[in-house]
Design an enzyme around this catalytic site. Structure first.
Site, mmCIF file in Angstrom:
data_model
loop_
_atom_site.group_PDB
_atom_site.id
_atom_site.type_symbol
_atom_site.label_atom_id
_atom_site.label_comp_id
_atom_site.label_asym_id
_atom_site.label_seq_id
_atom_site.Cartn_x
_atom_site.Cartn_y
_atom_site.Cartn_z
ATOM 1 N N GLU A 2 1.880 107.939 33.838
ATOM 2 C CA GLU A 2 1.511 106.952 32.828
ATOM 3 C C GLU A 2 2.409 105.711 32.868
ATOM 4 O O GLU A 2 1.939 104.596 32.652
ATOM 5 C CB GLU A 2 1.573 107.580 31.430
ATOM 6 C CG GLU A 2 0.558 108.682 31.181
ATOM 7 C CD GLU A 2 -0.852 108.158 31.007
ATOM 8 O OE1 GLU A 2 -1.014 107.033 30.495
ATOM 9 O OE2 GLU A 2 -1.800 108.874 31.385
ATOM 10 N N ASP A 19 -8.763 98.231 31.242
ATOM 11 C CA ASP A 19 -9.538 99.393 31.677
ATOM 12 C C ASP A 19 -10.711 99.673 30.739
ATOM 13 O O ASP A 19 -11.323 100.734 30.800
ATOM 14 C CB ASP A 19 -8.649 100.632 31.776
ATOM 15 C CG ASP A 19 -8.084 101.058 30.423
ATOM 16 O OD1 ASP A 19 -8.169 100.262 29.465
ATOM 17 O OD2 ASP A 19 -7.557 102.180 30.331
#
Length: 292
Positions: A23, A39
């Site tokens: 992440e 995203d």
């Protein structure tokens, strides 16, 4: 349903740290992280990538409100966060200053950090461990992989969700398949080694990352994260099935790195996956849906 499958102590800490690498690029817990990564999910923030467009960021803020007693520095965003969580809106309009406030609280506010820990466990760790429990998973690596998949894919039984990928994987089990993990699962009436099953799951997840079926996942961002699969596959290939105080995986550049356990962090994080009513609800819903 039987008990037993649960990441805790050092196993839990290392699973979390491995996902932190994917992440945020390192094993640290980035409670203060916040940005729009384009995203299709609005702002991505916190240690588990909570998003304004998918609603889990709003869940964190509500948990924070509970811990602070109500009015706090995140309250100014409540109406917009609630609307976007309900509609799945990936816009950042109306959230000016959101990342600045998140970063400040994530740096120094213990209650804000606790809110993130609570929601991560309730929304992602707890469902993953329920699935692990239903499957009968015993190895650290298989349990950790379900958690990482849950963080990225969500726990739903849709084709791109954790439950859906488990269904797809189980459908591939058509005969007895032995292995060397020391743990045997019973799937579709067949006996299959846990690591053999995990290898199938990793292949299914890689396929989903490359070719997601659900429209909200088709931005192309997932295809760039196949390093998550390669990293766990490295640990599988080196037979690091059960973790004690360290495990070797690949970082996001494909280089081997060793993840170690901090006992202090383990003690703070290890508050159990079924911490609240949300966790119990997760267990109930998964049982009713009978995904496994």
């Amino acid at each position: 349903m039987t008990c037993g499958a649960m990441l805790q102590g050092c196993n839990k800490t290392m699973a979390l740290e491995i996902t932190n690498i994917y992440e945020n690029g390192d094993t640290a817990f980035h409670y203060d992280y916040c940005e729009d990564i384009n995203d299709g999910r609005g702002f991505t923030s916190g240690l588990a990538g909570f998003c304004t467009g998918t609603g889990d960021a709003w869940v964190v803020v509500q948990e924070y409100h509970k811990l602070t007693g109500g009015k706090d520095k995140m309250s100014q965003f409540d109406s917009v966060l609630a609307e976007y969580a309900t509609t799945g809106n990936n816009s950042t309009v109306g959230l000016t200053g959101y990342c600045s406030v998140w970063k400040k609280l994530g740096t120094s506010d213990k209650k804000f950090k606790q809110a993130q820990d609570n929601v991560r466990d309730d929304m992602y760790m707890a469902p993953a461990m329920v699935y692990a429990q239903q499957l009968g998973l015993k190895t650290s690596i298989a349990q950790g992989q379900l958690y990482d998949a849950g963080i990225q894919h969500g726990a739903s039984d849709g084709p791109d969700g954790l439950g859906g990928m488990i269904k797809t994987t189980n459908a591939l089990v058509t005969k007895d398949e032995p292995g060397d993990s020391g743990s045997t699962l019973t799937i579709n009436g067949y006996k299959i080694d846990e690591i053999v099953w995990l290898n199938k799951f990793l292949s299914v997840r890689a396929s989903v990352l490359s070719n997601p079926q659900e429209p909200t996942n088709m931005s192309g961002a997932w295809a760039k994260t196949l390093y998550r699969i390669k990293s766990y596959q490295f640990a599988v290939d080196t037979k690091e099935y059960n973790w004690t105080d360290s495990v070797s995986v690949l970082d996001n550049d494909g280089k081997p790195t060793t993840v170690t356990c901090s006992m202090a962090m383990s003690s703070r994080l290890d508050n159990g996956v079924a911490r609240s009513g949300i966790a119990f609800l997760s267990l109930f819903l998964i049982s009713v849906l009978n995904v496994i």
